[in-house]
Motif scaffolding. Structure first.
Motif, PDB file in Angstrom:
ATOM      1  N   GLY A  16     -26.093  54.621 -24.100  1.00 36.05           N
ATOM      2  CA  GLY A  16     -26.883  55.377 -25.342  1.00 36.05           C
ATOM      3  C   GLY A  16     -28.245  54.901 -25.212  1.00 36.05           C
ATOM      4  O   GLY A  16     -29.217  55.639 -25.504  1.00 36.05           O
ATOM      5  N   TRP A  17     -28.531  53.702 -24.759  1.00 36.31           N
ATOM      6  CA  TRP A  17     -30.123  53.244 -24.706  1.00 36.31           C
ATOM      7  C   TRP A  17     -30.509  53.993 -23.445  1.00 36.31           C
ATOM      8  O   TRP A  17     -31.981  54.369 -23.807  1.00 36.31           O
ATOM      9  N   GLY A  18     -29.838  54.152 -22.763  1.00 38.20           N
ATOM     10  CA  GLY A  18     -30.636  55.036 -21.383  1.00 38.20           C
ATOM     11  C   GLY A  18     -30.742  56.581 -21.677  1.00 38.20           C
ATOM     12  O   GLY A  18     -31.806  57.081 -21.508  1.00 38.20           O
ATOM     13  N   VAL A  19     -29.844  56.963 -22.542  1.00 37.17           N
ATOM     14  CA  VAL A  19     -30.010  58.504 -22.894  1.00 37.17           C
ATOM     15  C   VAL A  19     -31.098  58.545 -23.806  1.00 37.17           C
ATOM     16  O   VAL A  19     -31.735  59.543 -23.845  1.00 37.17           O
ATOM     17  N   SER A  20     -31.187  57.699 -24.596  1.00 35.77           N
ATOM     18  CA  SER A  20     -32.485  57.637 -25.688  1.00 35.77           C
ATOM     19  C   SER A  20     -33.662  57.571 -24.922  1.00 35.77           C
ATOM     20  O   SER A  20     -34.694  58.363 -25.178  1.00 35.77           O
ATOM     21  N   ALA A  21     -33.768  56.586 -23.926  1.00 37.77           N
ATOM     22  CA  ALA A  21     -35.096  56.509 -23.229  1.00 37.77           C
ATOM     23  C   ALA A  21     -35.197  57.581 -22.470  1.00 37.77           C
ATOM     24  O   ALA A  21     -36.410  58.338 -22.247  1.00 37.77           O
ATOM     25  N   GLY A  22     -34.275  58.353 -21.791  1.00 40.20           N
ATOM     26  CA  GLY A  22     -34.388  59.382 -20.983  1.00 40.20           C
ATOM     27  C   GLY A  22     -34.831  60.825 -21.501  1.00 40.20           C
ATOM     28  O   GLY A  22     -35.527  61.395 -21.255  1.00 40.20           O
ATOM     29  N   LEU A  23     -34.331  60.763 -23.096  1.00 40.04           N
ATOM     30  CA  LEU A  23     -34.787  62.003 -23.936  1.00 40.04           C
ATOM     31  C   LEU A  23     -36.302  61.710 -24.121  1.00 40.04           C
ATOM     32  O   LEU A  23     -36.878  62.819 -24.168  1.00 40.04           O
ATOM     33  N   PHE A  24     -36.480  60.556 -24.502  1.00 41.73           N
ATOM     34  CA  PHE A  24     -37.811  60.264 -24.782  1.00 41.73           C
ATOM     35  C   PHE A  24     -38.926  60.858 -23.803  1.00 41.73           C
ATOM     36  O   PHE A  24     -39.881  61.266 -23.923  1.00 41.73           O
ATOM     37  N   VAL A  25     -38.762  60.195 -22.413  1.00 37.07           N
ATOM     38  CA  VAL A  25     -39.478  60.513 -21.354  1.00 37.07           C
ATOM     39  C   VAL A  25     -39.527  61.807 -21.043  1.00 37.07           C
ATOM     40  O   VAL A  25     -40.773  62.361 -20.789  1.00 37.07           O
ATOM     41  N   ALA A  26     -38.116  62.501 -20.845  1.00 35.26           N
ATOM     42  CA  ALA A  26     -38.390  63.844 -20.730  1.00 35.26           C
ATOM     43  C   ALA A  26     -39.400  64.736 -21.660  1.00 35.26           C
ATOM     44  O   ALA A  26     -40.024  65.835 -21.243  1.00 35.26           O
ATOM     45  N   VAL A  27     -38.962  64.489 -22.786  1.00 33.62           N
ATOM     46  CA  VAL A  27     -39.752  65.402 -23.896  1.00 33.62           C
ATOM     47  C   VAL A  27     -41.194  65.008 -24.037  1.00 33.62           C
ATOM     48  O   VAL A  27     -42.153  66.069 -24.054  1.00 33.62           O
ATOM     49  N   PHE A  28     -41.677  63.868 -24.256  1.00 32.99           N
ATOM     50  CA  PHE A  28     -42.693  63.413 -24.527  1.00 32.99           C
ATOM     51  C   PHE A  28     -43.873  63.087 -23.222  1.00 32.99           C
ATOM     52  O   PHE A  28     -44.981  62.832 -23.518  1.00 32.99           O
ATOM     53  N   VAL A  29     -43.289  62.783 -22.153  1.00 31.83           N
ATOM     54  CA  VAL A  29     -43.983  62.384 -20.993  1.00 31.83           C
ATOM     55  C   VAL A  29     -44.167  63.125 -19.894  1.00 31.83           C
ATOM     56  O   VAL A  29     -45.080  63.431 -19.184  1.00 31.83           O
ATOM     57  N   LEU A  30     -42.989  63.873 -19.473  1.00 33.02           N
ATOM     58  CA  LEU A  30     -42.904  64.870 -18.225  1.00 33.02           C
ATOM     59  C   LEU A  30     -44.042  65.715 -18.499  1.00 33.02           C
ATOM     60  O   LEU A  30     -44.762  66.011 -17.441  1.00 33.02           O
ATOM     61  N   VAL A  31     -43.952  66.720 -19.398  1.00 33.17           N
ATOM     62  CA  VAL A  31     -45.036  67.949 -19.397  1.00 33.17           C
ATOM     63  C   VAL A  31     -46.257  67.430 -19.207  1.00 33.17           C
ATOM     64  O   VAL A  31     -47.187  67.818 -18.354  1.00 33.17           O
ATOM     65  N   PRO A  32     -46.732  66.446 -19.981  1.00 34.21           N
ATOM     66  CA  PRO A  32     -48.062  65.969 -20.171  1.00 34.21           C
ATOM     67  C   PRO A  32     -48.572  65.405 -18.976  1.00 34.21           C
ATOM     68  O   PRO A  32     -49.585  65.471 -18.430  1.00 34.21           O
ATOM     69  N   LEU A  90     -27.583  55.089 -15.570  1.00 37.32           N
ATOM     70  CA  LEU A  90     -26.755  56.493 -15.578  1.00 37.32           C
ATOM     71  C   LEU A  90     -27.129  57.311 -16.756  1.00 37.32           C
ATOM     72  O   LEU A  90     -27.663  58.422 -16.303  1.00 37.32           O
ATOM     73  N   GLY A  91     -27.236  56.856 -17.840  1.00 32.05           N
ATOM     74  CA  GLY A  91     -27.494  57.581 -18.783  1.00 32.05           C
ATOM     75  C   GLY A  91     -29.021  58.189 -18.973  1.00 32.05           C
ATOM     76  O   GLY A  91     -29.354  59.215 -19.251  1.00 32.05           O
ATOM     77  N   TYR A  92     -29.939  57.181 -18.583  1.00 33.52           N
ATOM     78  CA  TYR A  92     -31.545  57.429 -18.409  1.00 33.52           C
ATOM     79  C   TYR A  92     -31.576  58.655 -17.060  1.00 33.52           C
ATOM     80  O   TYR A  92     -32.071  59.683 -17.131  1.00 33.52           O
ATOM     81  N   LEU A  93     -31.041  58.412 -15.980  1.00 31.67           N
ATOM     82  CA  LEU A  93     -30.979  59.368 -15.089  1.00 31.67           C
ATOM     83  C   LEU A  93     -30.571  60.725 -15.362  1.00 31.67           C
ATOM     84  O   LEU A  93     -31.052  61.744 -15.135  1.00 31.67           O
ATOM     85  N   LEU A  94     -29.304  60.890 -16.176  1.00 37.01           N
ATOM     86  CA  LEU A  94     -28.835  62.128 -16.277  1.00 37.01           C
ATOM     87  C   LEU A  94     -29.623  62.821 -17.463  1.00 37.01           C
ATOM     88  O   LEU A  94     -29.906  64.296 -17.282  1.00 37.01           O
ATOM     89  N   THR A  95     -29.879  62.162 -18.340  1.00 38.45           N
ATOM     90  CA  THR A  95     -30.568  62.884 -19.515  1.00 38.45           C
ATOM     91  C   THR A  95     -32.238  63.199 -19.033  1.00 38.45           C
ATOM     92  O   THR A  95     -32.461  64.371 -19.193  1.00 38.45           O
ATOM     93  N   THR A  96     -32.789  62.435 -18.492  1.00 35.68           N
ATOM     94  CA  THR A  96     -34.088  62.756 -17.898  1.00 35.68           C
ATOM     95  C   THR A  96     -34.011  63.971 -16.934  1.00 35.68           C
ATOM     96  O   THR A  96     -34.745  64.799 -16.979  1.00 35.68           O
ATOM     97  N   THR A  97     -33.067  63.867 -15.951  1.00 35.61           N
ATOM     98  CA  THR A  97     -32.944  64.997 -15.019  1.00 35.61           C
ATOM     99  C   THR A  97     -32.612  66.334 -15.637  1.00 35.61           C
ATOM    100  O   THR A  97     -33.235  67.396 -15.284  1.00 35.61           O
ATOM    101  N   MET A  98     -31.402  66.495 -16.356  1.00 38.70           N
ATOM    102  CA  MET A  98     -31.038  67.710 -17.282  1.00 38.70           C
ATOM    103  C   MET A  98     -32.233  68.095 -18.309  1.00 38.70           C
ATOM    104  O   MET A  98     -32.651  69.276 -18.337  1.00 38.70           O
ATOM    105  N   VAL A  99     -32.877  67.131 -19.049  1.00 40.35           N
ATOM    106  CA  VAL A  99     -33.620  67.662 -20.142  1.00 40.35           C
ATOM    107  C   VAL A  99     -35.025  67.960 -19.382  1.00 40.35           C
ATOM    108  O   VAL A  99     -35.601  69.071 -19.603  1.00 40.35           O
ATOM    109  N   GLY A 100     -35.533  67.154 -18.274  1.00 36.60           N
ATOM    110  CA  GLY A 100     -36.638  67.544 -17.498  1.00 36.60           C
ATOM    111  C   GLY A 100     -36.478  68.856 -16.867  1.00 36.60           C
ATOM    112  O   GLY A 100     -37.533  69.484 -16.952  1.00 36.60           O
ATOM    113  N   ALA A 101     -35.331  69.144 -16.282  1.00 33.94           N
ATOM    114  CA  ALA A 101     -35.273  70.476 -15.694  1.00 33.94           C
ATOM    115  C   ALA A 101     -35.508  71.521 -16.421  1.00 33.94           C
ATOM    116  O   ALA A 101     -36.024  72.478 -16.220  1.00 33.94           O
ATOM    117  N   VAL A 102     -34.675  71.388 -17.930  1.00 34.58           N
ATOM    118  CA  VAL A 102     -34.839  72.647 -18.817  1.00 34.58           C
ATOM    119  C   VAL A 102     -36.237  72.629 -19.221  1.00 34.58           C
ATOM    120  O   VAL A 102     -36.884  73.929 -19.197  1.00 34.58           O
TER     121      VAL A 102
END
Length: 118
Positions: A16-32, A90-102
């Motif tokens: 869950g910690w990795g999913v939360s961090a991955g979601l934050f990174v994908a939404v707020f860091v990737l595009v900028p 694993l949670g960070y990798l999967l979440t960042t990859t999927m949300v980042g791709a979208v």
């Protein structure tokens, strides 16, 4: 009377910690971060003339998205070296990859259709 035997079970962090961090990174860091890389490299923004015709897109445009996403996935590589933190990785990798791709797909689609804020 027999005494209690205490067995220490190694504590594992949850994904869950990795999913939360991955979601934050994908939404707020990737595009900028990608926009910053594109500005630094002076990457031309794709221009659409009509829905039927699209001008060729520079390879550096696609590389900026791919390299930014790859750079943001490096914490998963570092965390996977620690046995305790592998589920976080694993949670960070999967979440960042999927949300980042979208998000990449949505942002690129907006650039192609002319809806991007340039």
């Amino acid at each position: 009377m027999a005494g209690k035997v205490s067995v220490m079970v190694p504590y594992r962090w949850r994904s869950g910690w990795g999913v939360s961090a991955g979601l934050f990174v994908a939404v707020f860091v990737l595009v900028p971060a990608t926009f910053a890389v594109q500005n630094a490299w002076k990457v031309p923004v794709p221009q659409t003339i009509s829905f039927a015709r699209i001008e060729p897109i520079a390879t550096s445009y696609w590389l900026s998205w791919a390299l930014t996403l790859a750079a943001l996935l490096t914490p998963a590589l570092v965390l996977s070296l620690l046995p305790v933190a592998r589920s976080i990785a694993l949670g960070y990798l999967l979440t960042t990859t999927m949300v980042g791709a979208v998000l990449c797909g949505a942002t690129v689609a907006m650039a192609f259709t002319g809806l991007a804020a340039v």
